[in-house]
Write a protein that holds these residues in place. Structure first.
Motif, PDB file in Angstrom:
ATOM      1  N   ASN A  20       4.284  -1.908  -5.905  1.00 45.42           N
ATOM      2  CA  ASN A  20       4.204  -0.598  -5.375  1.00 45.42           C
ATOM      3  C   ASN A  20       3.301   0.232  -5.883  1.00 45.42           C
ATOM      4  N   LEU A  21       2.044   1.409  -5.009  1.00 41.39           N
ATOM      5  CA  LEU A  21       1.149   1.819  -5.880  1.00 41.39           C
ATOM      6  C   LEU A  21       1.298   3.203  -5.139  1.00 41.39           C
ATOM      7  N   GLY A  22       0.284   3.724  -6.569  1.00 44.22           N
ATOM      8  CA  GLY A  22       0.101   5.275  -6.774  1.00 44.22           C
ATOM      9  C   GLY A  22       0.182   5.880  -5.078  1.00 44.22           C
ATOM     10  N   TYR A  23      -0.047   6.943  -4.857  1.00 41.66           N
ATOM     11  CA  TYR A  23      -0.391   7.442  -3.353  1.00 41.66           C
ATOM     12  C   TYR A  23      -1.677   8.135  -3.465  1.00 41.66           C
ATOM     13  N   VAL A  24      -2.674   8.290  -5.107  1.00 44.73           N
ATOM     14  CA  VAL A  24      -4.060   8.524  -4.863  1.00 44.73           C
ATOM     15  C   VAL A  24      -4.385   6.820  -4.929  1.00 44.73           C
ATOM     16  N   ASP A  25      -3.812   6.014  -5.438  1.00 40.54           N
ATOM     17  CA  ASP A  25      -5.016   4.833  -5.133  1.00 40.54           C
ATOM     18  C   ASP A  25      -4.596   4.245  -3.556  1.00 40.54           C
ATOM     19  N   LEU A  26      -3.602   4.175  -3.265  1.00 40.17           N
ATOM     20  CA  LEU A  26      -3.210   4.402  -1.997  1.00 40.17           C
ATOM     21  C   LEU A  26      -4.384   4.579  -1.083  1.00 40.17           C
ATOM     22  N   GLY A  27      -4.593   5.866  -1.738  1.00 45.54           N
ATOM     23  CA  GLY A  27      -5.294   6.725  -0.671  1.00 45.54           C
ATOM     24  C   GLY A  27      -7.440   5.857  -0.940  1.00 45.54           C
ATOM     25  N   ARG A  28      -7.137   5.975  -2.043  1.00 45.91           N
ATOM     26  CA  ARG A  28      -9.281   5.550  -2.583  1.00 45.91           C
ATOM     27  C   ARG A  28      -9.448   4.139  -1.628  1.00 45.91           C
ATOM     28  N   ILE A  29      -7.678   3.127  -1.385  1.00 42.32           N
ATOM     29  CA  ILE A  29      -8.351   1.926  -0.914  1.00 42.32           C
ATOM     30  C   ILE A  29      -8.376   2.075   0.281  1.00 42.32           C
ATOM     31  N   ASP A  30      -7.743   2.442   1.036  1.00 43.61           N
ATOM     32  CA  ASP A  30      -7.668   3.551   2.730  1.00 43.61           C
ATOM     33  C   ASP A  30      -8.981   3.991   2.598  1.00 43.61           C
ATOM     34  N   LEU A  31      -9.670   4.706   2.082  1.00 41.75           N
ATOM     35  CA  LEU A  31     -10.873   5.271   2.338  1.00 41.75           C
ATOM     36  C   LEU A  31     -11.467   4.076   2.129  1.00 41.75           C
ATOM     37  N   LEU A  32     -11.867   3.137   0.884  1.00 43.30           N
ATOM     38  CA  LEU A  32     -12.695   2.083   0.950  1.00 43.30           C
ATOM     39  C   LEU A  32     -12.420   1.382   2.239  1.00 43.30           C
ATOM     40  N   GLN A  34     -11.559   2.691   5.889  1.00 44.35           N
ATOM     41  CA  GLN A  34     -12.257   3.088   6.234  1.00 44.35           C
ATOM     42  C   GLN A  34     -13.450   3.420   6.543  1.00 44.35           C
ATOM     43  N   GLU A  35     -14.420   3.386   4.945  1.00 43.19           N
ATOM     44  CA  GLU A  35     -16.021   2.917   4.683  1.00 43.19           C
ATOM     45  C   GLU A  35     -16.327   1.866   5.367  1.00 43.19           C
ATOM     46  N   GLY A  36     -15.588   1.188   5.852  1.00 43.48           N
ATOM     47  CA  GLY A  36     -15.547  -0.808   5.454  1.00 43.48           C
ATOM     48  C   GLY A  36     -16.149  -1.467   4.918  1.00 43.48           C
ATOM     49  N   PHE A  37     -15.931  -1.450   3.802  1.00 47.97           N
ATOM     50  CA  PHE A  37     -16.126  -2.344   2.596  1.00 47.97           C
ATOM     51  C   PHE A  37     -14.943  -3.682   2.294  1.00 47.97           C
ATOM     52  N   TYR A  38     -14.223  -3.069   3.190  1.00 46.52           N
ATOM     53  CA  TYR A  38     -13.149  -4.234   3.262  1.00 46.52           C
ATOM     54  C   TYR A  38     -11.950  -4.100   4.706  1.00 46.52           C
ATOM     55  N   SER A  39     -12.144  -5.165   5.367  1.00 37.07           N
ATOM     56  CA  SER A  39     -11.229  -4.826   6.005  1.00 37.07           C
ATOM     57  C   SER A  39      -9.814  -4.283   7.060  1.00 37.07           C
ATOM     58  N   ASN A  40      -9.124  -4.467   5.557  1.00 38.19           N
ATOM     59  CA  ASN A  40      -7.647  -3.723   5.070  1.00 38.19           C
ATOM     60  C   ASN A  40      -7.236  -3.813   4.328  1.00 38.19           C
ATOM     61  N   ARG A  41      -5.951  -3.413   4.272  1.00 38.93           N
ATOM     62  CA  ARG A  41      -5.480  -3.298   2.567  1.00 38.93           C
ATOM     63  C   ARG A  41      -5.102  -4.226   1.652  1.00 38.93           C
ATOM     64  N   SER A  42      -4.447  -5.256   3.067  1.00 38.09           N
ATOM     65  CA  SER A  42      -4.410  -6.723   1.712  1.00 38.09           C
ATOM     66  C   SER A  42      -5.752  -7.346   1.594  1.00 38.09           C
ATOM     67  N   ASP A  43      -7.232  -7.378   2.514  1.00 42.88           N
ATOM     68  CA  ASP A  43      -8.006  -7.845   1.876  1.00 42.88           C
ATOM     69  C   ASP A  43      -9.127  -6.949   0.851  1.00 42.88           C
ATOM     70  N   PHE A  44      -8.683  -5.948   0.544  1.00 50.16           N
ATOM     71  CA  PHE A  44      -8.524  -5.790  -0.541  1.00 50.16           C
ATOM     72  C   PHE A  44      -8.116  -5.726  -1.999  1.00 50.16           C
TER      73      PHE A  44
END
Length: 138
Positions: A20-32, A34-44
């Motif tokens: 379980n992640l907070g919405y802010v942390d999840l949003g920051r992961i999604d931003l990374l 989206q910016e191409g730092f990671y291929s998806n959430r699981s990769d991060f």
């Protein structure tokens, strides 16, 4: 004791976990992502976990040594357990990673040769084996 073959070359199956992640942390992961730092959430998440584990590599190694555990993938075949039985010995399985007991191993052979099982990670064995060894699995 009979030499048992350790297989670390094979890539074991992975284990699915839920977090379980907070919405802010999840949003920051999604931003990374989206910016191409990671291929998806699981990769991060996998990358973050590996970095944390790497930062504790000495502590993990010392603990594995202290508890005389094996690291990685460890297979136990019928032939392995029959050799242990022939030698009149008892296994105390301690694995950090994945321990697999071959489907050809009977519950009777497992009971005769396995004194205890402690796995940090995952144990793959038939339901019959797990039931037979239930009081020996920690």
């Amino acid at each position: 004791m009979a030499a048992l073959k350790t297989q670390r070359d094979k890539t074991p199956e992975s284990e699915k976990i839920t977090i379980n992640l907070g919405y802010v942390d999840l949003g920051r992961i999604d931003l990374l992502v989206q910016e191409g730092f990671y291929s998806n959430r699981s990769d991060f998440i996998r990358t973050a976990i590996r970095r944390q584990l790497d930062s504790h590599v000495d502590a993990v190694s010392k603990s594995i040594d202290r508890h005389t555990m094996e690291l990685g993938l460890r297979d136990y075949t019928r032939a392995d357990l029959e050799a242990v039985q022939s030698a009149g010995e008892l296994l105390h399985i301690k694995v950090v990673g994945l321990a697999r007991i071959d489907p050809e191993v009977s519950p009777e052979l497992a009971l005769a040769t396995i004194g205890s099982i402690s796995v940090l990670g995952a144990l793959q064995a038939s339901a019959d084996i797990k039931n037979a060894l239930a009081d020996r699995i920690k």
